[in-house]
Scaffold this motif. Structure first.
Motif, PDB file in Angstrom:
ATOM      1  N   ASN A  73      26.916 -13.001 -36.781  1.00 33.09           N
ATOM      2  CA  ASN A  73      27.174 -13.344 -35.379  1.00 33.09           C
ATOM      3  C   ASN A  73      27.666 -12.122 -34.613  1.00 33.09           C
ATOM      4  O   ASN A  73      28.199 -11.172 -35.196  1.00 33.09           O
ATOM      5  CB  ASN A  73      28.239 -14.436 -35.277  1.00 33.09           C
ATOM      6  CG  ASN A  73      27.937 -15.637 -36.132  1.00 33.09           C
ATOM      7  OD1 ASN A  73      27.160 -16.498 -35.758  1.00 33.09           O
ATOM      8  ND2 ASN A  73      28.568 -15.709 -37.311  1.00 33.09           N
ATOM      9  N   ILE A  74      27.513 -12.206 -33.298  1.00 31.76           N
ATOM     10  CA  ILE A  74      28.121 -11.229 -32.390  1.00 31.76           C
ATOM     11  C   ILE A  74      29.175 -11.958 -31.564  1.00 31.76           C
ATOM     12  O   ILE A  74      28.840 -12.836 -30.762  1.00 31.76           O
ATOM     13  CB  ILE A  74      27.073 -10.585 -31.463  1.00 31.76           C
ATOM     14  CG1 ILE A  74      26.094  -9.742 -32.275  1.00 31.76           C
ATOM     15  CG2 ILE A  74      27.759  -9.715 -30.403  1.00 31.76           C
ATOM     16  CD1 ILE A  74      25.002  -9.104 -31.442  1.00 31.76           C
ATOM     17  N   PRO A  75      30.463 -11.655 -31.754  1.00 27.98           N
ATOM     18  CA  PRO A  75      31.505 -12.299 -30.954  1.00 27.98           C
ATOM     19  C   PRO A  75      31.716 -11.569 -29.631  1.00 27.98           C
ATOM     20  O   PRO A  75      31.690 -10.339 -29.567  1.00 27.98           O
ATOM     21  CB  PRO A  75      32.745 -12.195 -31.851  1.00 27.98           C
ATOM     22  CG  PRO A  75      32.507 -10.956 -32.662  1.00 27.98           C
ATOM     23  CD  PRO A  75      31.014 -10.818 -32.829  1.00 27.98           C
ATOM     24  N   LEU A  76      31.940 -12.339 -28.580  1.00 30.35           N
ATOM     25  CA  LEU A  76      32.337 -11.813 -27.277  1.00 30.35           C
ATOM     26  C   LEU A  76      33.534 -12.641 -26.841  1.00 30.35           C
ATOM     27  O   LEU A  76      33.406 -13.825 -26.521  1.00 30.35           O
ATOM     28  CB  LEU A  76      31.197 -11.929 -26.265  1.00 30.35           C
ATOM     29  CG  LEU A  76      31.492 -11.399 -24.854  1.00 30.35           C
ATOM     30  CD1 LEU A  76      31.844  -9.920 -24.888  1.00 30.35           C
ATOM     31  CD2 LEU A  76      30.311 -11.644 -23.930  1.00 30.35           C
ATOM     32  N   VAL A  77      34.723 -12.024 -26.854  1.00 35.41           N
ATOM     33  CA  VAL A  77      35.951 -12.797 -26.713  1.00 35.41           C
ATOM     34  C   VAL A  77      36.852 -12.239 -25.609  1.00 35.41           C
ATOM     35  O   VAL A  77      36.769 -11.073 -25.229  1.00 35.41           O
ATOM     36  CB  VAL A  77      36.747 -12.807 -28.040  1.00 35.41           C
ATOM     37  CG1 VAL A  77      35.922 -13.438 -29.153  1.00 35.41           C
ATOM     38  CG2 VAL A  77      37.183 -11.402 -28.438  1.00 35.41           C
ATOM     39  N   LEU A  78      37.701 -13.124 -25.122  1.00 30.10           N
ATOM     40  CA  LEU A  78      38.813 -12.752 -24.252  1.00 30.10           C
ATOM     41  C   LEU A  78      40.035 -12.577 -25.136  1.00 30.10           C
ATOM     42  O   LEU A  78      40.357 -13.445 -25.948  1.00 30.10           O
ATOM     43  CB  LEU A  78      39.067 -13.833 -23.204  1.00 30.10           C
ATOM     44  CG  LEU A  78      40.278 -13.623 -22.277  1.00 30.10           C
ATOM     45  CD1 LEU A  78      40.060 -12.414 -21.376  1.00 30.10           C
ATOM     46  CD2 LEU A  78      40.542 -14.866 -21.441  1.00 30.10           C
ATOM     47  N   LYS A  79      40.714 -11.447 -24.997  1.00 24.86           N
ATOM     48  CA  LYS A  79      41.867 -11.135 -25.831  1.00 24.86           C
ATOM     49  C   LYS A  79      43.163 -11.258 -25.028  1.00 24.86           C
ATOM     50  O   LYS A  79      43.188 -10.991 -23.818  1.00 24.86           O
ATOM     51  CB  LYS A  79      41.758  -9.712 -26.391  1.00 24.86           C
ATOM     52  CG  LYS A  79      40.647  -9.526 -27.414  1.00 24.86           C
ATOM     53  CD  LYS A  79      40.605  -8.092 -27.918  1.00 24.86           C
ATOM     54  CE  LYS A  79      39.617  -7.939 -29.049  1.00 24.86           C
ATOM     55  NZ  LYS A  79      40.071  -8.625 -30.277  1.00 24.86           N
ATOM     56  N   TYR A  80      44.219 -11.654 -25.733  1.00 24.16           N
ATOM     57  CA  TYR A  80      45.549 -11.739 -25.121  1.00 24.16           C
ATOM     58  C   TYR A  80      46.567 -11.178 -26.110  1.00 24.16           C
ATOM     59  O   TYR A  80      46.460 -11.398 -27.324  1.00 24.16           O
ATOM     60  CB  TYR A  80      45.915 -13.178 -24.770  1.00 24.16           C
ATOM     61  CG  TYR A  80      47.333 -13.324 -24.265  1.00 24.16           C
ATOM     62  CD1 TYR A  80      47.662 -13.013 -22.956  1.00 24.16           C
ATOM     63  CD2 TYR A  80      48.347 -13.754 -25.123  1.00 24.16           C
ATOM     64  CE1 TYR A  80      48.965 -13.128 -22.500  1.00 24.16           C
ATOM     65  CE2 TYR A  80      49.654 -13.864 -24.681  1.00 24.16           C
ATOM     66  CZ  TYR A  80      49.958 -13.553 -23.366  1.00 24.16           C
ATOM     67  OH  TYR A  80      51.243 -13.658 -22.922  1.00 24.16           O
ATOM     68  N   LYS A  81      47.562 -10.474 -25.590  1.00 29.81           N
ATOM     69  CA  LYS A  81      48.653  -9.998 -26.446  1.00 29.81           C
ATOM     70  C   LYS A  81      49.908  -9.851 -25.601  1.00 29.81           C
ATOM     71  O   LYS A  81      49.863  -9.587 -24.394  1.00 29.81           O
ATOM     72  CB  LYS A  81      48.310  -8.653 -27.093  1.00 29.81           C
ATOM     73  CG  LYS A  81      48.133  -7.475 -26.135  1.00 29.81           C
ATOM     74  CD  LYS A  81      47.844  -6.196 -26.907  1.00 29.81           C
ATOM     75  CE  LYS A  81      47.524  -5.036 -25.966  1.00 29.81           C
ATOM     76  NZ  LYS A  81      48.676  -4.626 -25.160  1.00 29.81           N
ATOM     77  N   THR A  82      51.043 -10.031 -26.253  1.00 25.63           N
ATOM     78  CA  THR A  82      52.329  -9.805 -25.602  1.00 25.63           C
ATOM     79  C   THR A  82      53.360  -9.482 -26.665  1.00 25.63           C
ATOM     80  O   THR A  82      53.256  -9.945 -27.807  1.00 25.63           O
ATOM     81  CB  THR A  82      52.784 -11.027 -24.783  1.00 25.63           C
ATOM     82  OG1 THR A  82      53.980 -10.704 -24.057  1.00 25.63           O
ATOM     83  CG2 THR A  82      53.057 -12.219 -25.681  1.00 25.63           C
ATOM     84  N   ARG A  83      54.348  -8.651 -26.320  1.00 25.81           N
ATOM     85  CA  ARG A  83      55.422  -8.302 -27.235  1.00 25.81           C
ATOM     86  C   ARG A  83      56.581  -9.277 -27.032  1.00 25.81           C
ATOM     87  O   ARG A  83      57.012  -9.521 -25.901  1.00 25.81           O
ATOM     88  CB  ARG A  83      55.901  -6.878 -26.976  1.00 25.81           C
ATOM     89  CG  ARG A  83      54.931  -5.794 -27.426  1.00 25.81           C
ATOM     90  CD  ARG A  83      54.796  -5.759 -28.948  1.00 25.81           C
ATOM     91  NE  ARG A  83      53.960  -4.653 -29.373  1.00 25.81           N
ATOM     92  CZ  ARG A  83      54.428  -3.484 -29.778  1.00 25.81           C
ATOM     93  NH1 ARG A  83      55.721  -3.263 -29.778  1.00 25.81           N
ATOM     94  NH2 ARG A  83      53.608  -2.527 -30.167  1.00 25.81           N
ATOM     95  N   LEU A  84      57.090  -9.842 -28.133  1.00 25.02           N
ATOM     96  CA  LEU A  84      58.269 -10.689 -28.076  1.00 25.02           C
ATOM     97  C   LEU A  84      59.525  -9.885 -28.392  1.00 25.02           C
ATOM     98  O   LEU A  84      60.576 -10.118 -27.821  1.00 25.02           O
ATOM     99  CB  LEU A  84      58.119 -11.851 -29.060  1.00 25.02           C
ATOM    100  CG  LEU A  84      56.832 -12.675 -28.907  1.00 25.02           C
ATOM    101  CD1 LEU A  84      56.778 -13.765 -29.950  1.00 25.02           C
ATOM    102  CD2 LEU A  84      56.733 -13.254 -27.516  1.00 25.02           C
ATOM    103  N   THR A  85      59.394  -8.963 -29.333  1.00 24.07           N
ATOM    104  CA  THR A  85      60.449  -7.995 -29.631  1.00 24.07           C
ATOM    105  C   THR A  85      59.761  -6.661 -29.857  1.00 24.07           C
ATOM    106  O   THR A  85      58.544  -6.545 -29.671  1.00 24.07           O
ATOM    107  CB  THR A  85      61.257  -8.388 -30.897  1.00 24.07           C
ATOM    108  OG1 THR A  85      60.398  -8.277 -32.041  1.00 24.07           O
ATOM    109  CG2 THR A  85      61.783  -9.812 -30.790  1.00 24.07           C
ATOM    110  N   LYS A  86      60.531  -5.667 -30.285  1.00 27.15           N
ATOM    111  CA  LYS A  86      59.932  -4.352 -30.529  1.00 27.15           C
ATOM    112  C   LYS A  86      58.913  -4.414 -31.663  1.00 27.15           C
ATOM    113  O   LYS A  86      57.903  -3.702 -31.644  1.00 27.15           O
ATOM    114  CB  LYS A  86      61.029  -3.348 -30.868  1.00 27.15           C
ATOM    115  CG  LYS A  86      60.513  -1.921 -31.055  1.00 27.15           C
ATOM    116  CD  LYS A  86      61.641  -0.956 -31.340  1.00 27.15           C
ATOM    117  CE  LYS A  86      61.105   0.463 -31.529  1.00 27.15           C
ATOM    118  NZ  LYS A  86      62.184   1.437 -31.818  1.00 27.15           N
ATOM    119  N   LYS A  87      59.126  -5.300 -32.648  1.00 25.55           N
ATOM    120  CA  LYS A  87      58.260  -5.354 -33.824  1.00 25.55           C
ATOM    121  C   LYS A  87      57.328  -6.554 -33.843  1.00 25.55           C
ATOM    122  O   LYS A  87      56.297  -6.522 -34.515  1.00 25.55           O
ATOM    123  CB  LYS A  87      59.121  -5.371 -35.102  1.00 25.55           C
ATOM    124  CG  LYS A  87      59.855  -4.072 -35.376  1.00 25.55           C
ATOM    125  CD  LYS A  87      58.878  -2.956 -35.732  1.00 25.55           C
ATOM    126  CE  LYS A  87      59.602  -1.686 -36.138  1.00 25.55           C
ATOM    127  NZ  LYS A  87      58.659  -0.600 -36.464  1.00 25.55           N
TER     128      LYS A  87
END
Length: 514
Positions: free
Chosen positions: A162-176
């Protein structure tokens, strides 16, 4: 396993919603009673580009749509055919994606790459028995009976690109620790199914004879129950007549003479492959992100994969008719809805340099030569002795203004009061009259609040005085600010009066080195 995965998806989703209210991209507000900000790494400081590598393992289910294989047999009698089922499905996968995060905070992005899934399971039909009209090797019409011993079972191996085409999300909750998720579509390139049949069939025959114009010939007996004069080449008939004889040898002998009969015959060619056409599916993958270094993060989470495949069933399909011949059950399938869900382990590599945000300002070392000595109180001391009224005494001269007179501030404020303008005007006058001097502006606070907040507030008070003097014409190069925070108090911070005297700026004039 399925319930565990669904609960884990729900927990990660709730955690992500909570994460929306925790802003890692903080702006430091020097409120004196606010806690110091956490030393988190901002998402906005990370590079735009990343490479994601993910490994997946989980369960696979299939809802199948198929054509009943009995429909292609001529003169069908006494069919007993079960529905087609997919069981014991497992799924293993790997994908690689190139991602790009955009916007000032870089929480959202897009990604594309290549996904490969290897899946396996069992395709089963619990019961298979048919009776139909056939022709033997001698051209005789007869009634063929075929029964699958214990039903029909195939072991499948599925290769899915397959070829994936996705929307990505990320956020930091703490430094690690952070939260990340992929959600988007899968464009299938090919799904190739390999099969291996694990079954055996009993082939039996019923012959009915008729004499027409003196000629005896075989005809098809279309009665559900064979007639009393029919020739039965069946296991039950032989065992009833010859209970102690070797029935397997009997059937083998008839097969060698050209009859289409046999017991426990396995397909001569029991393996092969069938490909399904491409589909557009769905991929959902939330995870907790753990930073291993500035450019590498470990993602631990779950995944859900949905795909709907189409297939054209084989025309004139026969599962088996001649002894040893076999056609896969996959050739009856017209549609397959695949659901795969399980655990995901991934690595994210950021591409580029990571910018660093400055930590909360540390307390600077105290410069001894710039420490301010509290000015003596210049108010007129009242004599303890009684003062006799003297109408001839001269009027009292106005008190002189000194640039070292403290400039006082209200609690948690940096605004200069009008009462201090005379001191500032005197500083402007003296710096204008002494060309070889410069002003050192010292800022202080009381001891309320944290050390870092007090240092920053004292710096802002000194900068406020510097800005006023610059506005009145004093050149910036002739002024220097020093922040002391709550150090060097001139009064007791335990009383309101003492704290008010400590919230101050003191100006000192120094000679420039030649």
């Amino acid at each position: 396993m399925k319930k565990f995965i669904l609960v884990l998806i729900a927990v990660l989703g709730a955690y992500a919603m909570q994460a929306q209210n925790i802003s890692p991209d903080f702006d430091y507000v020097p409120h004196r009673h606010a806690k110091p900000p956490k030393n988190t790494q901002k998402d906005s400081l990370l590079p735009y580009w990343c490479i994601d590598l993910n490994a997946m393992v989980g369960l696979l289910t299939q809802q199948l749509t198929f054509v009943n294989p009995a429909g292609y047999y001529n003169g069908l009698l006494n069919p007993n055919i079960s529905s087609l089922k997919f069981e014991n499905g497992m799924s293993y996968g790997f994908d690689a994606q190139l991602g790009y995060f955009f916007g000032p905070r870089r929480h959202f992005g897009i990604g594309a790459g290549l996904n490969y899934m290897y899946q396996h399971g069992d395709l089963t039909m619990d019961n298979f028995h048919i009776e139909y009209q056939s022709t033997d090797n001698f051209g005789n019409i007869f009634r063929q009976e075929i029964t699958g011993e214990g039903g029909v079972k195939e072991t499948l191996g599925v290769s899915n690109f397959n070829i994936p085409l996705v929307l990505k999300y990320k956020t930091r909750l703490t430094k690690k620790v952070g939260f990340t998720a992929d959600a988007g579509v899968l464009f299938n390139l090919v799904e190739s199914n390999t099969y291996k049949a694990n079954t055996a069939f009993d082939y039996e025959a019923i012959y009915k004879y008729e004499t027409i114009n003196g000629v005896t010939t075989t005809v098809f007996d279309n009665s559900p129950v064979p007639g009393p004069t029919d020739l039965l080449i069946t296991k039950s008939q032989y065992e009833s007549q010859y209970p102690s004889a070797n029935i397997q040898n009997y059937f083998n002998s008839l097969q060698s003479h050209g009859y289409n009969v046999g017991l426990g015959v396995k397909p001569y060619n029991n393996s092969g492959s069938v490909s399904f056409s491409g589909s557009v599916g769905l991929l959902l993958r939330p995870a907790i992100s753990i930073s291993l270094s500035e450019i590498v993060a470990l993602n631990l989470g779950v995944y859900y994969l949905y795909q709907d495949f189409n297939h054209t069933a084989a025309s004139n399909y026969h599962l088996t008719d001649k002894v040893g011949q076999y056609s896969s059950l996959l050739n009856t399938v017209t549609g397959s809805v695949n659901n795969s869900y399980g655990l995901n382990v991934g690595l994210r590599f950021t591409l580029g340099k990571v910018r660093h945000c400055a930590p909360p300002p540390p307390l600077p070392p105290v410069v001894e030569e710039e420490e301010v000595t509290p000015e003596p109180d210049k108010t007129v001391q009242v004599s303890p002795e009684p003062v006799h009224e003297d109408t001839t005494a001269e009027p009292e001269e106005p008190q002189e203004v000194s640039i070292s007179t403290p400039i006082l501030f209200d609690f948690n404020k940096t605004r200069i009061s009008e009462a201090s303008y005379a001191v500032l005007d005197e500083a402007i006058k003296e710096i204008g009259e002494n060309s070889n001097t410069y002003l050192v502006i010292h800022g202080y606070t009381d001891n309320t609040g944290t050390a870092a907040a007090n240092w920053l507030l004292s710096k802002e008070r000194a900068n406020a005085v510097k800005a006023y003097l610059h506005k009145k014409g004093v050149k910036t190069k002739l002024m220097k600010t020093v922040a002391h925070g709550a150090k060097s108090p001139v009064a007791d911070n335990k009383t309101e009066e003492g704290r008010a005297r400590n919230r101050r700026v003191v100006i000192k004039m120094k000679e420039r080195k030649k």
